[in-house]
Write an enzyme that holds these catalytic residues in place. Structure first.
Site, PDB file in Angstrom:
ATOM      1  N   CYS A  24       0.845  -1.206   0.000  1.00 41.18           N
ATOM      2  CA  CYS A  24       0.000   0.000   0.000  1.00 41.18           C
ATOM      3  C   CYS A  24       0.874   1.247   0.000  1.00 41.18           C
ATOM      4  O   CYS A  24       2.100   1.164   0.033  1.00 41.18           O
ATOM      5  CB  CYS A  24      -0.914   0.012   1.220  1.00 41.18           C
ATOM      6  SG  CYS A  24      -0.015   0.195   2.768  1.00 41.18           S
ATOM      7  N   CYS A  83      44.301 -17.030 -19.615  1.00 44.98           N
ATOM      8  CA  CYS A  83      44.852 -17.352 -18.288  1.00 44.98           C
ATOM      9  C   CYS A  83      43.970 -16.731 -17.204  1.00 44.98           C
ATOM     10  O   CYS A  83      43.009 -16.017 -17.502  1.00 44.98           O
ATOM     11  CB  CYS A  83      46.272 -16.814 -18.151  1.00 44.98           C
ATOM     12  SG  CYS A  83      46.339 -15.011 -18.258  1.00 44.98           S
ATOM     13  N   CYS A 115      43.110 -13.004 -17.310  1.00 43.11           N
ATOM     14  CA  CYS A 115      42.014 -12.591 -18.214  1.00 43.11           C
ATOM     15  C   CYS A 115      40.682 -12.618 -17.454  1.00 43.11           C
ATOM     16  O   CYS A 115      39.899 -11.665 -17.503  1.00 43.11           O
ATOM     17  CB  CYS A 115      41.909 -13.520 -19.410  1.00 43.11           C
ATOM     18  SG  CYS A 115      43.347 -13.529 -20.475  1.00 43.11           S
ATOM     19  N   ASP A 156       7.193  28.934 -32.425  1.00 45.21           N
ATOM     20  CA  ASP A 156       8.276  29.437 -33.272  1.00 45.21           C
ATOM     21  C   ASP A 156       7.807  29.239 -34.717  1.00 45.21           C
ATOM     22  O   ASP A 156       7.061  28.297 -35.003  1.00 45.21           O
ATOM     23  CB  ASP A 156       9.533  28.610 -32.966  1.00 45.21           C
ATOM     24  CG  ASP A 156      10.677  28.992 -33.869  1.00 45.21           C
ATOM     25  OD1 ASP A 156      10.966  30.190 -33.955  1.00 45.21           O
ATOM     26  OD2 ASP A 156      11.264  28.098 -34.506  1.00 45.21           O
ATOM     27  N   ASP A 173      11.912  24.060 -31.996  1.00 49.37           N
ATOM     28  CA  ASP A 173      12.582  22.852 -32.483  1.00 49.37           C
ATOM     29  C   ASP A 173      13.550  22.268 -31.465  1.00 49.37           C
ATOM     30  O   ASP A 173      14.208  21.274 -31.723  1.00 49.37           O
ATOM     31  CB  ASP A 173      13.284  23.108 -33.823  1.00 49.37           C
ATOM     32  CG  ASP A 173      14.394  24.140 -33.699  1.00 49.37           C
ATOM     33  OD1 ASP A 173      14.752  24.489 -32.557  1.00 49.37           O
ATOM     34  OD2 ASP A 173      14.909  24.581 -34.734  1.00 49.37           O
TER      35      ASP A 173
END
Length: 803
Positions: A17, A85, A88, A499, A698
């Site tokens: 709630c 290896c 890595c 505009d 724009d």
């Protein structure tokens, strides 16, 4: 020095709630380093802004879990290639653990696998794969791992199973209760069902196995010093259950039939579960808009890697990949055309039904449809960075945000439960001491009814479900609200400032007239003008250059160029001084233009923008360009005016051209010759007269005005800049979306007010009715369940709104 704030979203489970949402929100806000935290009950999601130097996502997960709730995490298993290896594996593991949204990552060198636990709202599998590939290794997800079941679906299934189990055990008890009424006394009830011990056997699993979730929720709430819906349910049902157990024991050797309320507790739990089930299903429907948007995405892509074409899942596409798109296929991600030409249906982004021609170097948007050509493209944006993903993010953020109107409901629900418990206890005492002195049974019934009728679920769901449904439906019409507060504010708009260029008009002017001074030769005049304007970024300059190049004129060499914002340009071309621009610019350079002004005014009255040109300090001629009005502009402006909204057109263009365009589209108020920095000032002037102003532009050169207005609306194709600048993005690029946005806001706010009214009315009327003993506890339970469901269903009406 403060580090930059970071934002994270966590999916939360276990909220019942509004009091739960409020409690989590308060708990998060108290953490040192949290700037802002909101929790949305309907979306079951939290949004947190924090200082990453002080906190991490793991800290929030711990906090939420300490408050008694859960955080949704997803698991992924990746096959890793290229590891040689242990170093890595360690390197990949470290990098993944540092990735935002990843809780834990372990890499197994022997099995060449990575197991990752991550927050799906923050990071995706494609982000994780991209990270591994950046490190120089290969990664791909197991095919069977991709179809992960939505956690909401699982929750609904579990809820259904609990409800069925509860209903089967409660039905015999309900049968005994219904047969008590004089109207239904004819019903046959088997004797064994009236046995207290049979009723105890039926009611106990419902109370403690099915009802365990309420006990756990209540315990966690009370342990953290607050109360929620679970507390009310547990108090009400436990009172009925344990009183019935007591009655069964004390009357075991008595001739009196005990007053049992096993059916009350069992039926209450069953009804609450039914209400929760309806609520969960309805909540799922309220995020349909997101699912629809996600459904637009391509599922896979054809990638060329090491000269080999192969189809890979969309998540595995990384930036820089070369993709092949066949006719009729969806473009997988945002990118650039490398080879080929085609027409692309971009209607899902822009609403523009005509396909857009694409050639080498043009931008492609993911999820748009390649109509007729075969193209090779380069991926420039993948995963969360694509235009569609940005749109989905805006919709998700809007649905997760809070409208100011919601704060009132949150404050009330935060203190509501303790007040209700107080009212219930006082009511119980009044009944047992004065109304029916010494009679425990009626006092208990009233206590249970008050506790159950008062659950504030409806109050907590009233606003977020409407915002989810409203903003989701708006997104289907190409209207993206950035947040709940903007959805609320838009309904108040009484003035819209538009505009001109690119908003009322197409924004693509074309060269229409060239008027030469006596003695000027057209080819050499255009060669100088075109070369000077080619250096300018202004749309009008580009239109002039395009028009000159179409006349096969060779442009001169530019030695010097300077743009004079709002006025024009000056340049040196092929050794000659060239000045092009407005009357004011000519006056600055003392160039005589009196004789040409009547011609100029005639062109301007026809809606054309004219620019005067001087060569070596002498007037040489003028060029005129015209920008055509969008087909929908006139109708859209009339629609706004019919709604009682004042429409003002604002432009940097000259007065005559502006008035001509204004007349064409039916705008009576025109503000012309406004420089870009002056647009925000004009908006402020309108606001100072008490107007609620929406600015429509724009989204790039209008950014200051968009930010200043009460509501900024960006007309655009969902580009990042447009979205950043504005409160609302109108993807479809025509003005009809302005009225649609205002109508959607009005309808959503009306819906929220209806929800809040009924939620408040329900609780304020329900509590006194229950306190007067006019509501049986099971009726109160049904009413409580119905109130939550009715609020959600009312909100879902917004998904059927027609614009």
């Amino acid at each position: 020095m403060h580090s930059e704030l970071k934002e994270t979203n966590l999916q939360i489970t276990g909220m019942t709630c509004a009091a739960c949402a409020t409690r989590i929100e308060k708990g998060l806000k108290k953490m040192d380093g949290v700037e802002q935290a909101t929790v949305n009950l309907a979306l079951e999601k939290s949004s947190i802004k924090y200082d990453p130097a002080k906190l991490s996502e793991a800290d929030f997960e711990k906090k939420i879990e300490a408050l008694g709730y859960g955080v949704v995490k997803q698991k992924a298993e990746l096959d890793i290639t290229g590891m040689t290896c242990a170093a890595c594996a360690t390197r990949i593991e470290k990098a993944l653990n540092k990735l935002s949204g990843v809780s834990t990552a372990t890499v197994n060198l022997a099995l060449e696998k990575a197991s990752i636990e991550f927050n799906p709202t923050e990071v995706s599998v494609s982000d994780i794969i991209g990270k591994v590939e950046k490190l120089g290794y290969g990664a791909h997800q197991k095919a069977d791992e991709r179809a992960t079941e939505d956690y909401r679906e699982k929750a609904i299934k579990q809820q259904q199973q609990k409800f069925l189990f509860s209903a089967i055990l409660s039905l015999p008890l309900l049968w005994t209760m219904v047969a008590h009424f004089s109207l239904t006394s004819f019903l046959y009830v088997p004797d064994f069902l009236m046995n207290p011990w049979v009723q105890l056997v039926l009611a106990t699993p419902v109370q403690f196995i099915i009802g365990k979730q309420f006990y756990v929720g209540a315990y966690k709430a009370l342990r953290n010093g607050s109360a929620n819906m679970d507390v009310l349910v547990v108090m009400g049902t436990s009172a009925a259950y344990f009183y019935s157990v007591y009655q069964a024991i004390v009357t075991v050797n008595s001739h009196h039939g005990p007053h049992l309320y096993f059916e009350t507790s069992a039926v209450l739990i069953t009804l609450i579960l039914l209400g929760k089930l309806f609520e969960a299903k309805a909540k799922g429907r309220s995020s349909e808009a997101i699912k629809k948007l996600m459904g637009l995405q391509a599922k896979s892509a054809i990638v060329v890697r090491d000269g080999v074409e192969k189809e890979v899942p969309l998540e595995e596409v990384v930036i820089g990949d070369i993709l092949l798109v066949k006719p009729g296929e969806k473009i997988p991600v945002d990118g650039e055309v490398l080879e080929g030409t085609t027409a692309v249906d971009e209607s899902m982004l822009t609403g523009e039904s005509l396909p857009v021609d694409k050639k080498q170097g043009d931008v492609l948007y993911g999820s748009t449809i390649n109509k007729n050509g075969f193209v090779k493209m380069s991926a420039t944006k993948v995963g969360r960075d694509t235009a569609l993903a940005q749109i989905i993010k805006v919709v998700e953020d809007a649905q997760g945000s809070k409208a100011p109107i919601q704060r009132l409901a949150d404050q009330i629900s935060g203190i509501f439960v303790p007040i209700v418990v107080g009212i219930a206890i006082v009511t119980f005492l009044v009944w047992i001491l004065w109304v029916k002195p010494g009679e425990f049974t009626p006092a208990l019934e009233v206590l249970i009814a008050v506790l159950v009728i008062a659950c504030p679920c409806a109050l907590g769901l009233a606003t977020p479900t409407s915002i989810m449904a409203g903003s989701g439906r708006a997104a289907e019409f190409g209207i993206l609200f950035k947040g709940g507060e903007h959805l609320e504010q838009t309904q108040r708009i009484d003035t819209v400032v538009v505009d001109k260029t690119g908003t009322v008009t197409h924004g693509k002017p074309i060269l229409t007239d060239v008027v030469l001074a006596t003695g000027q030769e057209e080819a050499s005049f255009l060669s100088l003008i075109g070369a000077a304007e080619k250096q300018s970024e202004h749309p009008l300059a580009q239109a002039i250059v395009q028009g000159i190049e179409e006349r096969s004129v060779t442009l001169g060499d530019v030695q010097f160029f300077e743009a004079i914002p709002g006025y024009g340009v000056q340049a040196t071309v092929s050794g000659q001084g060239v000045v092009i621009g407005t009357r004011k610019l000519m006056q600055q350079y003392d160039i005589d233009i009196e004789h040409i002004l009547p011609t100029m005014e005639t062109l301007e009255e026809n809606g054309k923008t004219t620019m005067l040109a001087a060569i070596n300090g002498q007037y040489a001629g003028l060029v005129a360009v015209a920008d055509t009005v969008k087909d929908t502009s006139k109708e859209a402006i009339r629609r706004l005016q019919d709604m009682g909204i004042t429409v003002i057109m604002m432009t940097g263009d000259n007065e005559r051209t502006a008035q001509a365009i204004g007349q064409e589209v039916g705008v009576n108020h025109v503000i012309a010759e406004v420089l870009p920095e002056g647009k925000a000032d004009e908006v402020k002037k309108l606001q100072a007269t008490g107007k609620n102003v929406a600015m429509v532009g724009d989204g790039i050169n209008d950014a200051p005005a968009l930010a200043t207005a009460n509501i900024g609306m960006a007309i655009g194709t969902g580009t990042d800049v447009a979205m950043e600048a504005a409160d609302i993005t109108l993807i479809r690029g025509d003005l009809t979306s302005i009225a649609d946005a205002i109508i959607m806001s009005r309808k959503t706010m009306r819906n929220i007010k209806q929800n809040l009214f009924w939620a408040f009315a329900y609780n304020t009327l329900g509590i006194p009715i229950a306190a007067m003993g006019l509501l049986a506890p099971w009726v109160a339970g049904a009413a409580m369940a119905f109130s939550s469901v009715s609020v959600v269903l009312n909100a879902l009406r917004l998904q059927r709104v027609k614009l």
